[in-house]
Each structure stands twice: as structure tokens, then as C-alpha cells.
Design an enzyme around this catalytic site. Sequence first.
Site, short mmCIF file in Angstrom:
data_model
loop_
_atom_site.label_atom_id
_atom_site.label_comp_id
_atom_site.label_asym_id
_atom_site.label_seq_id
_atom_site.Cartn_x
_atom_site.Cartn_y
_atom_site.Cartn_z
N LYS A 87 0.84 -1.21 0.00
CA LYS A 87 0.00 0.00 0.00
C LYS A 87 0.87 1.25 0.00
O LYS A 87 0.59 2.22 -0.70
CB LYS A 87 -0.93 -0.02 1.23
CG LYS A 87 -2.05 -1.04 1.08
CD LYS A 87 -2.79 -1.32 2.39
CE LYS A 87 -3.78 -2.47 2.21
NZ LYS A 87 -4.36 -2.95 3.46
N GLN A 131 -4.49 -1.79 9.95
CA GLN A 131 -4.33 -3.10 9.29
C GLN A 131 -4.88 -4.22 10.16
O GLN A 131 -4.53 -4.34 11.33
CB GLN A 131 -2.84 -3.34 8.97
CG GLN A 131 -2.57 -4.58 8.15
CD GLN A 131 -3.19 -4.53 6.76
OE1 GLN A 131 -3.08 -3.55 6.04
NE2 GLN A 131 -3.88 -5.61 6.37
N ASP A 149 -11.23 2.59 4.24
CA ASP A 149 -11.55 1.17 4.03
C ASP A 149 -13.07 0.98 3.89
O ASP A 149 -13.52 -0.05 3.40
CB ASP A 149 -11.06 0.34 5.22
CG ASP A 149 -9.68 -0.24 4.99
OD1 ASP A 149 -9.33 -0.50 3.83
OD2 ASP A 149 -8.94 -0.42 5.98
#
Length: 293
Positions: free
Chosen positions: A54, A98, A121
Site C-alpha cells: 500500500k 491493518q 476502508d
Amino acid sequence: MVARILDGKVIAQEIQAEISRSVAAHVAAGGPTPGLAAVLVGEDPASEVYVRNKQRACKRVGIASSLHRLPQLTSTDELLDFVGKLNEDSTIHGILVQLPLPQQVDAARILDAIDPAKDVDGFHPYNVGLLSQGRARFLPCTPHGILQILARCQIDITGKHAVILGRSDIVGKPMATLLSQKDSPVSPQCCNATVTLCHSRTADLPSITRQADLLVAAVGRAKFVTAEMIRPGAVVIDVGINRTDNGIVGDVDFAAVSAVASAITPVPGGVGRLTVTMLLANTLVSAGGKLTS
Ligand code: NAP
């Protein structure tokens, strides 16, 4: 039949080039440089790889990224404090915690604490609610990536039967929501499907998957979907990422299913590439930019 390969790598490159141009235009017009903060708790090797990918992708498109490493034994309260600081930081437009988090951390409380305006997200209940009402601010990255694959490969799912394997909050459920909606934020061809959502308690799964015009597999079991489960000519999207002694494989038996399906995403080089890419797109949007092709 030999299936057409839906190449996630090529599509992701195309979209990342669009994001890169859009970021440059946004900054040239006086907008802030989009900033993404990734929080990594502990030392999960798979998470390390995801976060590194990422960060590299951010760099490629001109998004400022920062990585915040916290120790394995971080408590829920400590992580809540940390997320609170990122919420207040005006240079940060996207916050990514994460997953998975260590056992002692209450993951739901952490995800709930992220400012919904920075929830790139798309996991916050507020954003899930907006999505379910067809007015999403951020589309969850993996389902969004799948819609991009369908749209850019001119696969029309209007009126088709889409069968989704797996009902997770991050893939299966939002995928079902998006495919069944009346309108699509991505393309008019990516909605209005008739959707069946399957899970581990679904009875006689093969009889359902064999009815699918579009099959999305997000189960987390290597080569779970066999050729016998596929209707000839179906489009198969493989979300699975399973680590085996022979490397990473998907949820679909690629070699066997390719002989029956009309189109299929490979693993690696399929959906995963798009997941990272759509995170970048959400960060751009969060900074006030707009993705233009
Ligand atoms: P998850 O939370 O692990 O859930 C798996 C789902 O599969 C559950 O709904 C489960 O049913 C269902 N399932 C398990 N065994 C089944 C069976 N025998 N028959 C039917 N359904 C079954 O899944 P996830 O987080 O969505 O991840 C799924 C896979 O996608 C994993 O391999 C993950 O690594 C991968 N993934 C890839 C990306 C990407 O970017 N490519 C992104 C996210 C995830 P129950 O609900 O009944 O338990």
C-alpha cells in the site's frame, strides 16, 4: 471453452495512472496532498506485506503515506488514543488500521473510533449504512475493485444471477449490496443483479453455484471452487488469497475452472491488485479530489 483472463494487474495500472493524474490536478488546483496513515500493530508477516504494498502504491500516485508501528502488546485504549490523534491530524485524509489486530485489542471499537470521513476502508458502521442506502461515501476497496474489473472488461450483470461465496463484512456482504442495487457508482452495467449470498451453512452449495452467471468466491479455502461447481460460460471472480507450500493460490481451482468459465480472475494478479488501488482512490476522494479517467 478457454476462459478469458481478467487481468487485475493491467486494470490496476490503468486506474493508478488515472489516480496519479487526478492527484496532480487536485494539488495543482490548490487542494491538499492526499495523506494516508497506516497503523500496524505487532508483526504479522502477511500484514507487513500488505502495508508495504500500500505504501509503495501511494508513492507511485503522489499520495503521502505514513506508517505507524505499534507494539504487539498495545491495548485497546492505547490504540484508541492513537487513532484519536490521527483523526485530529489535518494532513491525514485516510486512516487504515491493518487487520487482523492482536487478540487483546477490541477491533470493533477501534474501527468504530476512526472518523467516518477518514474511513477509507469503508468499514465504519456509518459508511456501511450509507452504502446499504445506495449513497456511499467510500466504497469498500475489494468489492469496489471487483466492480471496476467488471466495468472495464465490459461485463454486464444486469438481470444476471450473481452468487457470492462468503458473507464477511469486508467482501461478501458489501459485494452483495453493491451488485443488487438499482444504481451503481461505477457503471450502470454493475448493478441490478439477482444475488444469492452463500456461507458455511448453505445447503447443497454446488447446486446454487451452478446457477451462477457471476460467481464471486471469498471463502478463504485453497481451490475450494471446482469445475463441477461452475455453469459453463460463467464469469468467475476469485477473491481468495491462500498461502500454500506451492505459493499463493485463490479459492478457485484456476486450471480446471478456466476450462468451463467464460472469464476468470487469476490469483495472484487479479482482485488483490485492485483492492490496493481502490484504497488510493478513496484517499484521493477523502482529500477532496475526484477520480477522473
Ligand atoms: P472470512 O471473514 O474468512 O469469511 C469467509 C466466509 O466464507 C464466511 O462467510 C464463511 O461462512 C464462508 N465459508 C467458509 N467455509 C465455507 C464453505 N465450506 N462453504 C461455504 N462458505 C464457506 O472471509 P474474507 O475476509 O472475506 O476473506 C475471504 C478470502 O478472501 C480470504 O482468502 C482472504 O485472504 C481473501 N481476501 C482477499 C482480498 C483481496 O484483495 N484479494 C481482500 C480481502 C480478503 P460463515 O460466515 O458461515 O463462517
